[in-house]
Design a protein around this motif. Structure first.
Motif, mmCIF file in Angstrom:
data_model
loop_
_atom_site.group_PDB
_atom_site.id
_atom_site.type_symbol
_atom_site.label_atom_id
_atom_site.label_comp_id
_atom_site.label_asym_id
_atom_site.label_seq_id
_atom_site.Cartn_x
_atom_site.Cartn_y
_atom_site.Cartn_z
ATOM 1 N N LEU A 5 -0.403 29.992 28.801
ATOM 2 C CA LEU A 5 -0.392 30.844 29.978
ATOM 3 C C LEU A 5 0.827 31.733 29.943
ATOM 4 C CD1 LEU A 5 -1.820 31.461 32.713
ATOM 5 C CD2 LEU A 5 -0.285 29.780 33.749
ATOM 6 N N GLU A 6 0.634 32.996 30.322
ATOM 7 C CA GLU A 6 1.734 33.956 30.419
ATOM 8 C C GLU A 6 1.695 34.561 31.805
ATOM 9 O OE1 GLU A 6 3.740 37.567 27.821
ATOM 10 O OE2 GLU A 6 1.752 36.846 27.287
ATOM 11 N N VAL A 7 2.880 34.799 32.366
ATOM 12 C CA VAL A 7 2.959 35.327 33.730
ATOM 13 C C VAL A 7 2.354 36.720 33.799
ATOM 14 C CG1 VAL A 7 5.254 36.417 33.565
ATOM 15 C CG2 VAL A 7 4.495 35.469 35.740
ATOM 16 N N ASP A 8 1.734 37.010 34.914
ATOM 17 C CA ASP A 8 1.186 38.329 35.179
ATOM 18 C C ASP A 8 2.244 39.123 35.924
ATOM 19 O OD1 ASP A 8 -0.229 40.597 35.817
ATOM 20 O OD2 ASP A 8 -1.726 39.574 37.036
ATOM 21 N N CYS A 60 12.997 31.439 35.853
ATOM 22 C CA CYS A 60 11.625 31.861 36.085
ATOM 23 C C CYS A 60 10.875 31.744 34.755
ATOM 24 C CB CYS A 60 11.583 33.312 36.577
ATOM 25 S SG CYS A 60 12.259 33.499 38.232
ATOM 26 N N PRO A 61 9.865 30.864 34.707
ATOM 27 C CA PRO A 61 9.106 30.714 33.462
ATOM 28 C C PRO A 61 8.146 31.880 33.259
ATOM 29 C CG PRO A 61 8.166 29.311 35.165
ATOM 30 C CD PRO A 61 9.384 29.978 35.766
ATOM 31 N N HIS A 62 8.066 32.356 32.026
ATOM 32 C CA HIS A 62 7.213 33.507 31.715
ATOM 33 C C HIS A 62 6.040 33.161 30.788
ATOM 34 C CE1 HIS A 62 10.430 35.743 33.572
ATOM 35 N NE2 HIS A 62 9.777 36.868 33.384
ATOM 36 N N VAL A 63 6.266 32.243 29.857
ATOM 37 C CA VAL A 63 5.238 31.882 28.876
ATOM 38 C C VAL A 63 5.339 30.380 28.618
ATOM 39 C CG1 VAL A 63 4.391 32.234 26.516
ATOM 40 C CG2 VAL A 63 5.442 34.138 27.732
ATOM 41 N N ILE A 64 4.187 29.722 28.481
ATOM 42 C CA ILE A 64 4.173 28.315 28.088
ATOM 43 C C ILE A 64 3.075 28.106 27.058
ATOM 44 C CG2 ILE A 64 2.602 27.536 29.916
ATOM 45 C CD1 ILE A 64 4.459 24.994 30.099
ATOM 46 N N GLY A 65 3.338 27.189 26.131
ATOM 47 C CA GLY A 65 2.371 26.882 25.081
ATOM 48 C C GLY A 65 3.015 26.016 24.022
ATOM 49 N N ARG A 66 2.691 26.306 22.761
ATOM 50 C CA ARG A 66 3.208 25.499 21.646
ATOM 51 C C ARG A 66 3.797 26.382 20.550
ATOM 52 N NH1 ARG A 66 1.685 20.225 21.541
ATOM 53 N NH2 ARG A 66 0.191 19.605 23.132
ATOM 54 N N LYS A 67 4.802 25.846 19.913
ATOM 55 C CA LYS A 67 5.403 26.463 18.714
ATOM 56 C C LYS A 67 5.521 25.341 17.696
ATOM 57 C CE LYS A 67 8.215 29.544 16.499
ATOM 58 N NZ LYS A 67 8.314 30.975 16.510
ATOM 59 N N ASN A 68 4.866 25.498 16.571
ATOM 60 C CA ASN A 68 4.850 24.458 15.532
ATOM 61 C C ASN A 68 4.418 23.116 16.108
ATOM 62 O OD1 ASN A 68 5.794 26.348 13.627
ATOM 63 N ND2 ASN A 68 7.900 25.958 14.232
ATOM 64 N N GLY A 69 3.452 23.129 17.031
ATOM 65 C CA GLY A 69 2.923 21.905 17.611
ATOM 66 C C GLY A 69 3.724 21.334 18.765
ATOM 67 N N ARG A 77 9.349 43.354 24.953
ATOM 68 C CA ARG A 77 9.431 43.088 23.512
ATOM 69 C C ARG A 77 8.635 41.827 23.177
ATOM 70 N NH1 ARG A 77 15.458 40.411 22.802
ATOM 71 N NH2 ARG A 77 14.725 38.344 23.302
ATOM 72 N N PRO A 78 8.080 41.740 21.966
ATOM 73 C CA PRO A 78 7.303 40.560 21.599
ATOM 74 C C PRO A 78 8.175 39.307 21.618
ATOM 75 C CG PRO A 78 6.980 42.339 20.019
ATOM 76 C CD PRO A 78 8.094 42.748 20.933
ATOM 77 N N GLN A 79 7.639 38.216 22.159
ATOM 78 C CA GLN A 79 8.383 36.972 22.185
ATOM 79 C C GLN A 79 8.001 36.129 20.965
ATOM 80 O OE1 GLN A 79 7.106 33.697 22.804
ATOM 81 N NE2 GLN A 79 4.989 34.355 23.030
ATOM 82 N N THR A 80 8.924 35.307 20.499
ATOM 83 C CA THR A 80 8.666 34.444 19.346
ATOM 84 C C THR A 80 8.822 32.975 19.714
ATOM 85 O OG1 THR A 80 10.978 34.635 18.668
ATOM 86 C CG2 THR A 80 9.423 36.202 17.694
ATOM 87 N N CYS A 81 8.999 32.687 20.990
ATOM 88 C CA CYS A 81 9.222 31.325 21.473
ATOM 89 C C CYS A 81 7.961 30.476 21.373
ATOM 90 C CB CYS A 81 9.716 31.395 22.918
ATOM 91 S SG CYS A 81 10.007 29.808 23.702
ATOM 92 N N ILE A 97 12.921 27.073 25.579
ATOM 93 C CA ILE A 97 13.286 25.672 25.801
ATOM 94 C C ILE A 97 12.103 24.758 25.512
ATOM 95 C CG2 ILE A 97 14.009 23.998 27.551
ATOM 96 C CD1 ILE A 97 15.563 26.235 28.921
ATOM 97 N N PRO A 98 12.344 23.698 24.700
ATOM 98 C CA PRO A 98 11.292 22.706 24.503
ATOM 99 C C PRO A 98 11.066 21.936 25.805
ATOM 100 C CG PRO A 98 13.239 22.192 23.161
ATOM 101 C CD PRO A 98 13.529 23.436 23.916
ATOM 102 N N ILE A 99 9.813 21.772 26.179
ATOM 103 C CA ILE A 99 9.468 21.100 27.437
ATOM 104 C C ILE A 99 10.059 19.694 27.490
ATOM 105 C CG2 ILE A 99 7.536 20.204 28.810
ATOM 106 C CD1 ILE A 99 7.864 23.273 28.934
ATOM 107 N N GLN A 100 10.038 18.988 26.364
ATOM 108 C CA GLN A 100 10.549 17.610 26.348
ATOM 109 C C GLN A 100 12.049 17.535 26.625
ATOM 110 O OE1 GLN A 100 9.607 16.172 22.410
ATOM 111 N NE2 GLN A 100 11.564 16.831 21.597
ATOM 112 N N GLY A 101 12.766 18.650 26.509
ATOM 113 C CA GLY A 101 14.207 18.656 26.758
ATOM 114 C C GLY A 101 14.580 18.834 28.223
ATOM 115 N N LEU A 102 13.585 19.130 29.067
ATOM 116 C CA LEU A 102 13.842 19.362 30.486
ATOM 117 C C LEU A 102 13.778 18.056 31.278
ATOM 118 C CD1 LEU A 102 11.613 22.521 30.994
ATOM 119 C CD2 LEU A 102 14.106 22.466 30.955
ATOM 120 N N SER A 103 14.671 17.902 32.257
ATOM 121 C CA SER A 103 14.631 16.748 33.151
ATOM 122 C C SER A 103 14.911 17.206 34.573
ATOM 123 C CB SER A 103 15.652 15.688 32.716
ATOM 124 O OG SER A 103 16.959 16.212 32.768
#
Length: 106
Positions: free
Chosen positions: A101-104, A30-39, A91-95, A68-74
């Motif tokens: 977007l973050e799940v409600d 179940c995905p909870h947060v999506i975005g960028r980390k270091n680009g 707890r605060p996420q660091t991913c 998980i990096p998005i590019q690593g998923l298939s």
């Protein structure tokens, strides 16, 4: 055709389950947060099924979080199903640094 990023983002918006392969393991998450980390596009998932390189998936374990990096998923697909999250989601996420977007959870 939607990109992997769009599939995961849509799953967050609709509280859907993602089934995908990452590091040769088929995972139900179940995905909870999506975005960028270091680009780099990344997402924070709670894995509740499938297999993992870190051992068996223990139901409701706080150790089931996966950054998980998005590019690593298939072989990525989404579907409706029971939503899973960890008891320690507060707890605060660091991913992800730049949250798209973050799940409600309300």
């Amino acid at each position: 055709m939607r990109t992997v990023y769009e599939i995961v983002r849509n799953a967050i918006a609709n509280k859907e389950i993602i089934i995908a392969t990452y590091q040769n393991h088929v995972r139900e998450m179940c995905p909870h947060v999506i975005g960028r980390k270091n680009g780099r596009e990344q997402a924070l998932f709670y894995q509740f099924g499938g297999t993992s390189s870190s051992g068996p998936i223990v139901p409701d374990s706080p150790g089931n979080w996966r950054c998980i990096p998005i590019q690593g998923l298939s072989d990525v697909s989404s579907r409706a199903g029971t939503w899973h999250t960890g008891t320690n989601h507060s707890r605060p996420q660091t991913c992800v640094d730049e949250i798209d977007l973050e799940v409600d959870l309300a």
